[in-house]
Scaffold this active site. Structure first.
Site, PDB file in Angstrom:
ATOM      1  N   LYS A   1      28.031  31.111  47.168  1.00 45.84           N
ATOM      2  CA  LYS A   1      29.278  30.803  46.615  1.00 45.84           C
ATOM      3  C   LYS A   1      29.911  29.889  47.631  1.00 45.84           C
ATOM      4  O   LYS A   1      30.484  28.721  47.496  1.00 45.84           O
ATOM      5  CB  LYS A   1      30.167  31.670  45.700  1.00 45.84           C
ATOM      6  CG  LYS A   1      29.594  31.853  44.416  1.00 45.84           C
ATOM      7  CD  LYS A   1      30.137  33.223  43.676  1.00 45.84           C
ATOM      8  CE  LYS A   1      29.296  33.653  42.604  1.00 45.84           C
ATOM      9  NZ  LYS A   1      29.513  34.857  42.195  1.00 45.84           N
TER      10      LYS A   1
ATOM     11  N   GLN B   1      33.733  39.705  42.482  1.00 49.17           N
ATOM     12  CA  GLN B   1      32.348  39.566  42.163  1.00 49.17           C
ATOM     13  C   GLN B   1      32.131  41.168  41.511  1.00 49.17           C
ATOM     14  O   GLN B   1      32.636  42.242  41.768  1.00 49.17           O
ATOM     15  CB  GLN B   1      31.530  39.691  43.734  1.00 49.17           C
ATOM     16  CG  GLN B   1      30.118  39.683  43.412  1.00 49.17           C
ATOM     17  CD  GLN B   1      29.471  38.522  42.919  1.00 49.17           C
ATOM     18  OE1 GLN B   1      29.888  37.387  43.263  1.00 49.17           O
ATOM     19  NE2 GLN B   1      28.377  38.600  41.988  1.00 49.17           N
TER      20      GLN B   1
ATOM     21  N   ASP C   1      36.372  32.585  36.467  1.00 52.74           N
ATOM     22  CA  ASP C   1      35.225  33.007  35.731  1.00 52.74           C
ATOM     23  C   ASP C   1      35.548  32.952  34.201  1.00 52.74           C
ATOM     24  O   ASP C   1      34.366  33.227  33.395  1.00 52.74           O
ATOM     25  CB  ASP C   1      35.114  34.780  36.252  1.00 52.74           C
ATOM     26  CG  ASP C   1      33.964  34.687  36.972  1.00 52.74           C
ATOM     27  OD1 ASP C   1      32.977  33.776  37.177  1.00 52.74           O
ATOM     28  OD2 ASP C   1      33.985  35.696  37.796  1.00 52.74           O
TER      29      ASP C   1
END
Ligand code: NAD
Length: 298
Positions: free
Chosen positions: A62, A106, A129
Site C-alpha cells: 500500500k 489494517q 476503507d
C-alpha cells in the site's frame, strides 16, 4: 445443429491487473493536477498493530503504490501489546493531522482491541476503507459515502464487463462480511439488481447460484463454486484468496471459484491472482484522492 449441441464459448478472463494499472495512472494524473492547482498532496496513513507477516506485506504494498501515485504515505507499526487506548490516541492524532486525508487501520486487530471502537473513532471523512458506521449507513441509505475498496473494485469490473446499466439483473453475493459481502450487496442493490445474499447457512447454494447473472464470491473456501453452479453467460467475480500447497513446496493462491470449470460456463470471470486483488489497492488510492478533495471542498 440443435441448440443443445451449440458449444458455449470460453469465458473472457477479466484482467483486473490491467484495469487497476489504468486506474492508478488516472489517479496519479489527478494527484498531479491537485498539486499543481491547489498545492495539496493527498496523504494516506496506514496503521498496523502487531507483526503478522501477511499484513506487513499488504502495508508495504500500500505504501509503495501510494508513493508511486504521487501521494504521501505515513506508515505506523505499533507493537502487538498496544492497548486500545493507545491505538485510539494514535487515531485522534491522525484525525487532527492536516497532512493526512485517509486513515486505514489494517485488520484483523489483536483480540484485546475492539475493532468497532477503533473504526468508529476514525474521522468519517478520512475513513478511506468505508467501514465507519456513518459511511456504512450512508451507503445503505443511498447517500454519497466512502465506499469499501474491494466491493468498489468488483463493481468497476462488473460494469466494465456488462456496461453501466445493471438494472433488473439477478446477482448473488456469497459471503456476508462487513468488509466485502454486505457492502457488495448494497452496491448491487443501488444499481437496481435483484440481490441474494448467501452465506454459510444458505440452503441449496448451487440452485441459488444458478439463477444469477452476476456471481460475487467472498468466502475463503478454495474452488467451492463449481462450473455447473453457473448460469450460462453469467459474470463471475472471485474475491476469495486461498493459499494451497503445491508439490514444489512453493504453494500458490487460488480463489473461491473452480476457475477451469467456470470458464466453460460463464461469460466472464476474474482470475486469482490478477483479478479483484489489484483493484482493492487502486480503489484505496482513489478513495484517498476523493477524501483529500472533499476535505478541502474541491
Ligand atoms: P469472512 O471470513 O469475514 O466472511 C466469509 C463469509 O463466507 C461469511 O459471511 C460466511 O457466512 C461465508 N461462508 C463461509 N463458508 C461458506 C460456505 N460453505 N458457503 C457459503 N458461504 C460461506 O471473509 P471476508 O473478509 O469477507 O473475505 C472473504 C474472502 O475474500 C477471503 O478469502 C479473503 O481472503 C478474501 N478477500 C480478498 C480481498 C481482495 O482484495 N481480493 C479483500 C478482502 C477479502
Amino acid at each position: 445443429m440443435t441448440a443443445q449441441m451449440t458449444q458455449q464459448p470460453q469465458a473472457t478472463i477479466i484482467d483486473g491487473k490491467a484495469f487497476a494499472a489504468n486506474l492508478r495512472e488516472q489517479i496519479a494524473h489527478d494527484v498531479q493536477t491537485l498539486k499543481d492547482t491547489h498545492h495539496i498532496t493527498p496523504g494516506l496513513a496506514v496503521v498496523l498493530v502487531g507483526e503478522d507477516p501477511a499484513s506487513q506485506v499488504y502495508v508495504r504494498n500500500k505504501g509503495n503504490m501510494t508513493r508511486k501515485c504521487g501521494m504521501e504515505s505515513f506508515e505506523f507499526t505499533l507493537p502487538a501489546d498496544t492497548t486500545e487506548e493507545q491505538l485510539l490516541e494514535k487515531i485522534h492524532e491522525l484525525n487532527a493531522d492536516e497532512n493526512v486525508h485517509g486513515i486505514l487501520v489494517q485488520l484483523p486487530l489483536p483480540k484485546h482491541i475492539n475493532e468497532f471502537n477503533v473504526i468508529n473513532t476514525i474521522e468519517p471523512s478520512k475513513d478511506v476503507d468505508g467501514f465507519h458506521i456513518s459511511n456504512v449507513g450512508k451507503l445503505s441509505t443511498g447517500q454519497t459515502a466512502m465506499v469499501p475498496c474491494t466491493p468498489k473494485g468488483c463493481l468497476m469490473l462488473i460494469k466494465d464487463t456488462l456496461g453501466e446499466d445493471l438494472s433488473g439483473k439477478h446477482a448473488i453475493v456469497i459471503g456476508r462480511s462487513n468488509i466485502v459481502g454486505k457492502p457488495m450487496a448494497q452496491l448491487l442493490l443501488k444499481e437496481s439488481c435483484t440481490v441474494t445474499i448467501a452465506h454459510s447457512r444458505t440452503r441449496d447454494l448451487e440452485s441459488e447460484c444458478r439463477r444469477a447473472d452476476i456471481v460475487v464470491s467472498a468466502v475463503g473456501v478454495q474452488e467451492m463454486v463449481r462450473g455447473d453452479w453457473i448460469k450460462p453467460g453469467a459474470t463471475v467475480i472471485d474475491v476469495g484468496i486461498n493459499r494451497i500447497e503445491t508439490s514444489d513446496g512453493k504453494g500458490k493462491l487460488v480463489g473461491d471459484v473452480a476457475f477451469n470449470e467456470v470458464i466453460e460456463h460463464a461469460r466472464a470471470v476474474t482470475p486469482v491472482p490478477g483479478g479483484v486483488g489489484p483493484m482493492t489497492i487502486a480503489c484505496l488510492l482513489q478513495n484517498t484522492l476523493i477524501a483529500a478533495k472533499a476535505i478541502h471542498g474541491i
